[in-house]
Design an enzyme around this catalytic site. Structure first.
Site, short mmCIF file in Angstrom:
data_model
loop_
_atom_site.label_atom_id
_atom_site.label_comp_id
_atom_site.label_asym_id
_atom_site.label_seq_id
_atom_site.Cartn_x
_atom_site.Cartn_y
_atom_site.Cartn_z
N CYS A 60 8.84 -76.07 70.89
CA CYS A 60 10.16 -76.17 71.52
C CYS A 60 10.73 -74.79 71.82
CB CYS A 60 11.12 -76.93 70.61
SG CYS A 60 10.70 -78.66 70.36
N GLU A 62 13.73 -73.76 71.43
CA GLU A 62 14.59 -73.26 70.36
C GLU A 62 13.78 -72.48 69.33
OE1 GLU A 62 16.48 -77.29 71.57
OE2 GLU A 62 14.47 -76.42 71.46
N CYS A 101 15.80 -81.46 69.26
CA CYS A 101 15.09 -82.53 68.56
C CYS A 101 15.33 -82.39 67.06
CB CYS A 101 13.59 -82.48 68.89
SG CYS A 101 12.70 -81.10 68.13
N CYS A 104 13.87 -79.21 65.52
CA CYS A 104 14.65 -78.02 65.86
C CYS A 104 15.95 -77.98 65.08
CB CYS A 104 14.91 -77.95 67.35
SG CYS A 104 13.43 -77.44 68.26
#
Length: 142
Positions: A60, A62, A101, A104
């Site tokens: 991801c 992030e 998500c 994250c």
């Protein structure tokens, strides 16, 4: 319960930074999410997610942006945001803010329980504290 707060000009700047990185680096099937993190001293770092043919190994945006910031010496974070870039087959002409998500949310909270997360909420873009997105966090000592 989320105690939503409106975005400040600094938050709007953070969203624009995430949009700029994914607009510049978008690659169909490789990168369609951009993220930006603001450090406690106001520095902004940006990054894109890493897509993979095997979804389990995708990373991801992030996580990438936090790793990038840490690699550059930043260790205290104030706010984070991720945005999605439309795919060529979508009838959308602009990026939009997306919520982190679950993994994250865990990761962000591991690097600071006072980090604000900018996300879509009830039809608007707002911000809240990461711990509001992760009540009763695993491993919490409270």
């Amino acid at each position: 319960m989320i105690k939503e707060r409106p975005l400040t000009e600094a938050d709007e700047q953070l969203v624009r930074a995430a949009e700029e990185v994914i607009e510049k680096q978008y690659r169909f099937g490789k990168h369609h999410i951009g993220a930006a993190v603001r450090t406690s001293n106001g520095d902004i770092f940006t990054a894109v997610h890493l897509e993979a043919n095997v979804g389990r190994i995708a990373v991801c945006a992030e996580a990438v942006v936090i790793g990038k910031a840490i690699s550059e010496g930043a260790h205290e974070f104030d706010a984070i945001v991720a945005v999605a870039h439309p795919h060529p087959h979508e009838d959308i002409d602009h990026c939009w803010v997306v919520a982190p998500c679950g993994m994250c949310r865990e990761l962000i909270s591991d690097y600071g329980d006072n980090i604000d997360v900018i996300l879509p909420y009830k039809g608007n873009v707002k911000k809240c504290n990461v711990m509001e997105l992760l009540p009763e966090k695993y491993g919490s000592s409270d």
